[in-house]
Design a protein around this motif. Structure first.
Motif, PDB file in Angstrom:
ATOM      1  N   GLY A  94       0.780  -1.233   0.000  1.00 17.90           N
ATOM      2  CA  GLY A  94       0.000   0.000   0.000  1.00 17.90           C
ATOM      3  C   GLY A  94       0.810   1.280   0.000  1.00 17.90           C
ATOM      4  O   GLY A  94       0.243   2.367   0.186  1.00 17.90           O
ATOM      5  N   CYS A  95       2.116   1.183  -0.217  1.00 16.26           N
ATOM      6  CA  CYS A  95       2.961   2.385  -0.144  1.00 16.26           C
ATOM      7  C   CYS A  95       2.635   3.398  -1.234  1.00 16.26           C
ATOM      8  O   CYS A  95       2.512   4.602  -0.958  1.00 16.26           O
ATOM      9  N   PHE A  96       2.506   2.947  -2.490  1.00 15.99           N
ATOM     10  CA  PHE A  96       2.221   3.907  -3.555  1.00 15.99           C
ATOM     11  C   PHE A  96       0.861   4.558  -3.338  1.00 15.99           C
ATOM     12  O   PHE A  96       0.721   5.774  -3.470  1.00 15.99           O
ATOM     13  N   ALA A  97      -0.146   3.754  -3.005  1.00 15.72           N
ATOM     14  CA  ALA A  97      -1.492   4.297  -2.770  1.00 15.72           C
ATOM     15  C   ALA A  97      -1.466   5.342  -1.660  1.00 15.72           C
ATOM     16  O   ALA A  97      -2.095   6.401  -1.767  1.00 15.72           O
ATOM     17  N   SER A  98      -0.726   5.078  -0.603  1.00 16.51           N
ATOM     18  CA  SER A  98      -0.633   6.016   0.507  1.00 16.51           C
ATOM     19  C   SER A  98       0.111   7.286   0.102  1.00 16.51           C
ATOM     20  O   SER A  98      -0.302   8.405   0.461  1.00 16.51           O
ATOM     21  N   ALA A  99       1.208   7.128  -0.657  1.00 15.79           N
ATOM     22  CA  ALA A  99       1.965   8.297  -1.116  1.00 15.79           C
ATOM     23  C   ALA A  99       1.095   9.174  -2.012  1.00 15.79           C
ATOM     24  O   ALA A  99       1.084  10.404  -1.880  1.00 15.79           O
ATOM     25  N   LEU A 100       0.365   8.545  -2.911  1.00 17.30           N
ATOM     26  CA  LEU A 100      -0.522   9.278  -3.807  1.00 17.30           C
ATOM     27  C   LEU A 100      -1.600  10.023  -3.014  1.00 17.30           C
ATOM     28  O   LEU A 100      -1.887  11.200  -3.271  1.00 17.30           O
ATOM     29  N   ALA A 101      -2.171   9.352  -2.031  1.00 20.61           N
ATOM     30  CA  ALA A 101      -3.189   9.988  -1.187  1.00 20.61           C
ATOM     31  C   ALA A 101      -2.603  11.190  -0.431  1.00 20.61           C
ATOM     32  O   ALA A 101      -3.263  12.221  -0.293  1.00 20.61           O
ATOM     33  N   SER A 102      -1.374  11.062   0.045  1.00 20.24           N
ATOM     34  CA  SER A 102      -0.736  12.173   0.766  1.00 20.24           C
ATOM     35  C   SER A 102      -0.512  13.369  -0.147  1.00 20.24           C
ATOM     36  O   SER A 102      -0.748  14.515   0.246  1.00 20.24           O
ATOM     37  N   VAL A 103      -0.044  13.119  -1.375  1.00 16.01           N
ATOM     38  CA  VAL A 103       0.176  14.214  -2.319  1.00 16.01           C
ATOM     39  C   VAL A 103      -1.151  14.889  -2.653  1.00 16.01           C
ATOM     40  O   VAL A 103      -1.242  16.118  -2.700  1.00 16.01           O
ATOM     41  N   ARG A 104      -2.182  14.092  -2.862  1.00 13.55           N
ATOM     42  CA  ARG A 104      -3.488  14.666  -3.200  1.00 13.55           C
ATOM     43  C   ARG A 104      -4.102  15.436  -2.028  1.00 13.55           C
ATOM     44  O   ARG A 104      -4.764  16.447  -2.216  1.00 13.55           O
ATOM     45  N   ARG A 105      -3.859  14.978  -0.818  1.00 11.48           N
ATOM     46  CA  ARG A 105      -4.451  15.618   0.368  1.00 11.48           C
ATOM     47  C   ARG A 105      -3.673  16.854   0.809  1.00 11.48           C
ATOM     48  O   ARG A 105      -4.245  17.887   1.135  1.00 11.48           O
ATOM     49  N   TRP A 106      -2.336  16.741   0.826  1.00 10.41           N
ATOM     50  CA  TRP A 106      -1.511  17.795   1.411  1.00 10.41           C
ATOM     51  C   TRP A 106      -0.741  18.609   0.373  1.00 10.41           C
ATOM     52  O   TRP A 106      -0.115  19.604   0.717  1.00 10.41           O
ATOM     53  N   GLY A 107      -0.778  18.194  -0.887  1.00 11.07           N
ATOM     54  CA  GLY A 107       0.003  18.853  -1.929  1.00 11.07           C
ATOM     55  C   GLY A 107       1.427  18.328  -1.936  1.00 11.07           C
ATOM     56  O   GLY A 107       1.890  17.711  -0.985  1.00 11.07           O
ATOM     57  N   GLY A 108       2.092  18.533  -3.049  1.00 11.03           N
ATOM     58  CA  GLY A 108       3.484  18.108  -3.158  1.00 11.03           C
ATOM     59  C   GLY A 108       3.756  17.325  -4.418  1.00 11.03           C
ATOM     60  O   GLY A 108       3.032  17.440  -5.412  1.00 11.03           O
ATOM     61  N   VAL A 109       4.789  16.511  -4.363  1.00 14.03           N
ATOM     62  CA  VAL A 109       5.263  15.806  -5.560  1.00 14.03           C
ATOM     63  C   VAL A 109       5.651  14.374  -5.208  1.00 14.03           C
ATOM     64  O   VAL A 109       6.219  14.115  -4.158  1.00 14.03           O
ATOM     65  N   LEU A 110       5.298  13.460  -6.095  1.00 18.58           N
ATOM     66  CA  LEU A 110       5.634  12.040  -5.970  1.00 18.58           C
ATOM     67  C   LEU A 110       6.574  11.689  -7.104  1.00 18.58           C
ATOM     68  O   LEU A 110       6.353  12.092  -8.252  1.00 18.58           O
ATOM     69  N   GLU A 111       7.615  10.912  -6.798  1.00 14.15           N
ATOM     70  CA  GLU A 111       8.629  10.529  -7.777  1.00 14.15           C
ATOM     71  C   GLU A 111       8.644   9.018  -7.926  1.00 14.15           C
ATOM     72  O   GLU A 111       8.587   8.285  -6.939  1.00 14.15           O
ATOM     73  N   HIS A 112       8.717   8.538  -9.179  1.00 13.82           N
ATOM     74  CA  HIS A 112       8.805   7.106  -9.488  1.00 13.82           C
ATOM     75  C   HIS A 112       9.584   6.953 -10.788  1.00 13.82           C
ATOM     76  O   HIS A 112       9.667   7.901 -11.576  1.00 13.82           O
TER      77      HIS A 112
END
Length: 197
Positions: free
Chosen positions: A69-87
């Motif tokens: 569930g790491c990617f799903a959680s990271a995506l949710a954090s970016v959508r909720r709090w703003g920011g950037v995800l790298e892959h």
């Protein structure tokens, strides 16, 4: 203040003013805000070799997308709090989560309001090409990046099967996985301007 999620213990995000690093011991899946994030969720189960590894070695722990569930959680954090995800570029997580596929040379906004792009970390100091996809959410459009694609002096992973002449020195796993300082600083600066939508 920004939160750096899924980062290496003692790595480049530690010891920086204004950065709250979340390593494996802190479990970034439990991040509950309130700061914008830079997220580096594990990529091994989403990359180009994930299907090959599963076919060769089997095991539920090797199944495509099985990252606890790491990617799903990271995506949710970016959508909720703003920011950037790298892959890594061509990450299968993009399709699995319905993210807009990046284009070369600029940002693309998706139906969900998030922006995606492809950038080469070699333009920011990595010794290998390291094509990377970014997903950004914020109240302002993301900044222009260095869209050049400089050829790295080194390679990641196995030797080139097309012949000895195409091979370059291979980076250690540690350096291959590391985020160059210049790229880290770029991601921090992007996140620091990304208030939640």
């Amino acid at each position: 203040m920004i939160a750096a999620l899924y980062v290496k213990t003692g790595g480049s995000y530690f010891g920086l003013d204004g950065v709250d690093p979340w390593d494996e011991a802190r479990d970034a899946r439990t991040y509950a805000g309130p700061h914008p994030v830079v997220a580096h969720p594990p990529c091994q189960r989403w990359g180009q070799m994930a299907i090959v590894n599963y076919a060769q070695w089997g095991g539920e722990h090797n199944r495509l997308g099985n990252d606890d569930g790491c990617f799903a959680s990271a995506l949710a954090s970016v959508r909720r709090w703003g920011g950037v995800l790298e892959h890594p570029a061509k990450s299968r997580a993009w399709e699995a989560f319905g993210l807009c596929k990046p284009h070369r040379g600029g940002w693309v906004v998706g139906d969900d309001g998030g922006w995606t792009c492809e950038v080469w970390q070699s333009a920011y100091g990595h010794r290998a090409n390291k094509a990377t996809w970014l997903y950004y959410v914020g109240v302002v459009p993301p900044p222009e990046l260095n869209w050049t694609r400089p050829v790295g002096s080194h390679q990641i992973g196995y030797y080139d099967q097309r012949g000895k002449g195409r091979n370059k020195p291979t980076l250690s796993k540690r350096e291959a996985n590391a985020t160059p300082t210049e790229f880290r600083d770029l991601l921090i600066s992007i996140a620091s301007t990304a208030n939640p939508m």
